[in-house]
Write an enzyme that holds these catalytic residues in place. Structure first.
Site, PDB file in Angstrom:
ATOM      1  N   GLU A 242       0.883  -1.176   0.000  1.00 48.69           N
ATOM      2  CA  GLU A 242       0.000   0.000   0.000  1.00 48.69           C
ATOM      3  C   GLU A 242       0.912   1.215   0.000  1.00 48.69           C
ATOM      4  OE1 GLU A 242      -3.113   0.101  -0.340  1.00 48.69           O
ATOM      5  OE2 GLU A 242      -3.677  -1.969   0.031  1.00 48.69           O
ATOM      6  N   CYS A 276      -2.338   9.214   2.363  1.00 52.83           N
ATOM      7  CA  CYS A 276      -2.039   8.623   1.050  1.00 52.83           C
ATOM      8  C   CYS A 276      -3.184   8.887   0.089  1.00 52.83           C
ATOM      9  CB  CYS A 276      -1.783   7.128   1.184  1.00 52.83           C
ATOM     10  SG  CYS A 276      -3.121   6.250   2.003  1.00 52.83           S
TER      11      CYS A 276
HETATM   12  P1  NDP Z   1       8.326   5.075   4.472  1.00 49.72           P
HETATM   13  O1  NDP Z   1       8.308   4.303   3.221  1.00 49.72           O
HETATM   14  O2  NDP Z   1       9.441   5.986   4.740  1.00 49.72           O
HETATM   15  O3  NDP Z   1       8.255   4.101   5.748  1.00 49.72           O
HETATM   16  C1  NDP Z   1       7.238   3.148   5.907  1.00 49.72           C
HETATM   17  C2  NDP Z   1       7.687   2.119   6.916  1.00 49.72           C
HETATM   18  O4  NDP Z   1       8.769   1.356   6.366  1.00 49.72           O
HETATM   19  C3  NDP Z   1       8.207   2.713   8.215  1.00 49.72           C
HETATM   20  O5  NDP Z   1       7.818   1.892   9.290  1.00 49.72           O
HETATM   21  C4  NDP Z   1       9.697   2.677   8.013  1.00 49.72           C
HETATM   22  O6  NDP Z   1      10.411   2.644   9.203  1.00 49.72           O
HETATM   23  C5  NDP Z   1       9.849   1.346   7.308  1.00 49.72           C
HETATM   24  N1  NDP Z   1      11.101   1.185   6.586  1.00 49.72           N
HETATM   25  C6  NDP Z   1      12.026   2.110   6.219  1.00 49.72           C
HETATM   26  N2  NDP Z   1      13.045   1.539   5.538  1.00 49.72           N
HETATM   27  C7  NDP Z   1      12.760   0.211   5.466  1.00 49.72           C
HETATM   28  C8  NDP Z   1      13.389  -0.909   4.859  1.00 49.72           C
HETATM   29  N3  NDP Z   1      14.538  -0.793   4.191  1.00 49.72           N
HETATM   30  N4  NDP Z   1      12.809  -2.110   4.971  1.00 49.72           N
HETATM   31  C9  NDP Z   1      11.631  -2.260   5.627  1.00 49.72           C
HETATM   32  N5  NDP Z   1      10.971  -1.223   6.212  1.00 49.72           N
HETATM   33  C10 NDP Z   1      11.522  -0.013   6.131  1.00 49.72           C
HETATM   34  O7  NDP Z   1       6.913   5.797   4.503  1.00 49.72           O
HETATM   35  P2  NDP Z   1       6.414   6.876   5.534  1.00 49.72           P
HETATM   36  O8  NDP Z   1       6.439   6.330   6.923  1.00 49.72           O
HETATM   37  O9  NDP Z   1       7.133   8.139   5.247  1.00 49.72           O
HETATM   38  O10 NDP Z   1       4.870   6.981   5.149  1.00 49.72           O
HETATM   39  C11 NDP Z   1       4.427   7.856   4.189  1.00 49.72           C
HETATM   40  C12 NDP Z   1       4.133   7.120   2.903  1.00 49.72           C
HETATM   41  O11 NDP Z   1       3.178   6.093   3.149  1.00 49.72           O
HETATM   42  C13 NDP Z   1       3.531   7.998   1.856  1.00 49.72           C
HETATM   43  O12 NDP Z   1       4.074   7.720   0.602  1.00 49.72           O
HETATM   44  C14 NDP Z   1       2.069   7.587   1.878  1.00 49.72           C
HETATM   45  O13 NDP Z   1       1.382   7.879   0.712  1.00 49.72           O
HETATM   46  C15 NDP Z   1       2.167   6.142   2.167  1.00 49.72           C
HETATM   47  N6  NDP Z   1       0.909   5.657   2.714  1.00 49.72           N
HETATM   48  C16 NDP Z   1       0.166   4.783   1.966  1.00 49.72           C
HETATM   49  C17 NDP Z   1      -1.040   4.330   2.437  1.00 49.72           C
HETATM   50  C18 NDP Z   1      -1.837   3.329   1.655  1.00 49.72           C
HETATM   51  O14 NDP Z   1      -2.691   2.699   2.262  1.00 49.72           O
HETATM   52  N7  NDP Z   1      -1.625   3.163   0.371  1.00 49.72           N
HETATM   53  C19 NDP Z   1      -1.577   4.788   3.729  1.00 49.72           C
HETATM   54  C20 NDP Z   1      -0.697   5.676   4.431  1.00 49.72           C
HETATM   55  C21 NDP Z   1       0.501   6.090   3.916  1.00 49.72           C
HETATM   56  P3  NDP Z   1      10.997   4.008   9.797  1.00 49.72           P
HETATM   57  O15 NDP Z   1       9.893   5.002   9.842  1.00 49.72           O
HETATM   58  O16 NDP Z   1      11.397   3.574  11.143  1.00 49.72           O
HETATM   59  O17 NDP Z   1      12.111   4.406   8.869  1.00 49.72           O
END
Ligand code: NDP
Length: 510
Positions: A242, A276
């Site tokens: 997602e 999102c």
């Molecule tokens: P990120 O992609 O930065 O992070 C998402 C999660 O992945 C966090 O828990 C992050 O941890 C973790 N993460 C980071 N690096 C890695 C890795 N290499 N391997 C596995 N996990 C990792 O997204 P954001 O938190 O900035 O969220 C915003 C984004 O989410 C936007 O693009 C938004 O549109 C999308 N989104 C989509 C939704 C949907 O349902 N389609 C709903 C809500 C948001 P950490 O934060 O600790 O780095």
């Protein structure tokens, strides 16, 4: 570990979560490495075996107890959401209510969604063909910071209802809310380790993606989604992604403009635009463009940013503030007109809602996910042009159409996982509707029956209920078999289709 955002920081073994509005420390959590993640997955495996063997009724009772316990802690959860994420209390309560709606829906619908189904056996009409659904085992859930409860719960509730255990890695910016949920789960479920939380930054998520789990449900950016998919490929772990969006909204000349403007302002600015499925760009029919813009500007000017009574809270992360500023400066340099807000109206974690006109697709604000309180509005000469521009995106998550009689036809032309008609974001609040996107917005679905089935393996069973004199799955065939087969091929699939498979079975038995 280097903190990704200014609001999160750490010592070597602890991660600190800060209030983005005040920069006060909210709390600290451990930084779990691969060993802790693997141990959590191993514990979850034990829980999954017992949980998956329970009846739907037994699981339903426990999920109901979990939901009630969450509801009982609503005030505490809202306070944590407000302090860790920066959103106003009202938005925090709405998030909790929506998350609980999904727990309730998944609990109520799991049995029907996963009921075994009898399907036609086609030409093997002497068989009973059934499709059944079985829990996968252990689901890894990685969630974002913008809706730290609602978004992961869209996977967690459905995965649990389908009979799986869950290991959840929350964003490093909002870990405490997840820790609290796991604590509530531990008190509500009879089985230990059914819903566990591992904390840390990206490396902890990467460890979970590589762990011995049966599926990973990731919500976050497209860039991280790609990394998760690569890590999951090592074990061929299936992934549900997602990802982000660049949701368009189309306003036709026969739309109710006041309602469209009100919905646009909410859809673009709720959660300070950090959703999102935010309205990220608006295409308005030329005949009503100016009136629509006036109405939007009027409504935006009435909003308050910050404070206890503000509609817009603090941005959760400083790096997101920088992205919004960059998009605004890029748009202005390329000719966009600022009607409210603008890059000069950014103060620390607070961004005044910004309305832009004279925008086009050379600008980042029209093509990249801005994820902030910005409303870029473009005049279009026709609805065909609006559809072409709306579909001119690598994303395809949500979308919205405001129109009169042609609204449904317009909605059907949008390349998106979800469309609201004469509303915004409404699909997310209807638990029966599957939620997800296409293209860079990811694949797979949470919510709805599809969202329950995402967390199961499908099993096909073909049971022979009648023995036929001619058995095609045997080497012991009579010598007239080729002749009969030739006749069958022509009659079943050729021009002279005269018989159905069932008729052939009857013929062969006679
Ligand atoms: P990120 O992609 O930065 O992070 C998402 C999660 O992945 C966090 O828990 C992050 O941890 C973790 N993460 C980071 N690096 C890695 C890795 N290499 N391997 C596995 N996990 C990792 O997204 P954001 O938190 O900035 O969220 C915003 C984004 O989410 C936007 O693009 C938004 O549109 C999308 N989104 C989509 C939704 C949907 O349902 N389609 C709903 C809500 C948001 P950490 O934060 O600790 O780095």
């Amino acid at each position: 570990m280097v903190p990704r955002m200014a609001t999160a920081a750490s010592t070597p073994d602890r991660l600190s979560s800060y209030n983005p509005a005040t920069h006060d420390l909210v709390g600290t959590v451990p930084i779990d490495g691969p060993a802790e993640v693997d141990a959590a997955v191993a514990r979850a495996r034990v829980a999954a075996e017992r949980w998956g063997a329970l009846s739907f009724e037994a699981r339903g009772e426990e999920l109901t107890a979990f939901r009630k316990a969450l509801a009982a802690h609503a005030d505490e959860l809202a306070d944590l959401l407000h302090r860790e994420n920066g959103k106003p209390e009202l938005e925090a309560l709405v998030e909790i209510m929506m998350a609980l709606g999904h727990v309730q829906h998944a609990t109520a619908c799991a049995q029907a969604a996963l009921a075994p189904r009898k399907v036609s056996a086609g030409m093997l009409a002497n068989f009973r063909a059934t499709i059944s659904y079985h829990p996968l085992g252990v689901i890894g859930v990685i969630g974002p910071w913008n809706y730290p409860l609602f978004t992961p719960m869209g996977s967690i509730a459905y995965a649990l209802a389908a009979g799986n255990a869950v290991v959840w890695k929350p964003s490093e910016l909002t870990p405490l809310i997840a820790v609290k949920i796991a604590e509530i789960a531990a008190g509500a479920f009879a089985l230990p380790d059914l819903l566990q939380v591992v904390t840390g930054a990206g490396a902890t998520g990467a460890a979970l993606a590589r762990a011995a789990i049966d599926k990973i449900a990731f919500t976050g950016s497209a860039a991280t989604g790609r990394r998760v998919m690569i890590a999951a490929a090592e074990r061929l772990t299936p992934v549900l992604l997602e990802l982000g969006g660049k949701d368009p909204m189309i306003v036709a000349d026969d739309a109710d403009l006041t309602k469209a403007a009100e919905a646009c302002v909410f859809g673009a600015l709720t959660n300070a635009g950090q959703a999102c499925i935010s309205v990220e760009r608006v295409y308005v029919a030329a005949a009503v463009h100016d009136r629509f813009v006036d109405e939007v500007v009027k409504q935006v000017r009435a909003l308050k940013v910050g404070g206890d009574d503000g509609q817009l809270g603090a941005m959760t992360s400083t790096s997101q503030v920088a992205i919004v500023k960059d998009h605004l400066e890029d748009a202005i340099a390329k000719g966009a007109k600022v009607l409210t807000g603008g890059p000069g109206a950014i103060s620390g974690s607070y961004i005044q809602p910004t309305v832009l006109t004279e925008v086009d697709h050379r600008m980042k604000v029209m093509t990249d996910e801005t994820f902030g309180p910005v409303i870029p509005i473009k005049r279009v000469g026709s609805l065909d042009e609006a559809v072409r521009l709306a579909n001119d995106s690598r994303y395809g998550l949500g979308s919205a159409v405001f129109a009169g009689k042609g609204a449904r036809a317009l909605a059907a032309r949008l390349r998106a996982g979800m469309t609201s008609i004469n509303a915004v974001m409404s699909f997310a609040g209807i638990p029966a509707l599957p939620f997800g996107g296409v293209g860079d917005s990811g694949f797979g679905r949470i919510h709805g029956d599809e969202g329950i089935r995402e967390f199961t393996r499908i099993k096909s069973t073909a049971e022979q209920v009648l023995a036929l004199p001619v058995n095609m799955m045997s080497f012991r065939q009579p010598k007239e078999a080729p002749g009969r087969l030739r006749q069958m091929i022509k009659q079943l699939y050729g021009d002279g289709v005269v018989a159905k498979a069932g008729d052939w079975v009857r013929k062969l038995r006679s």
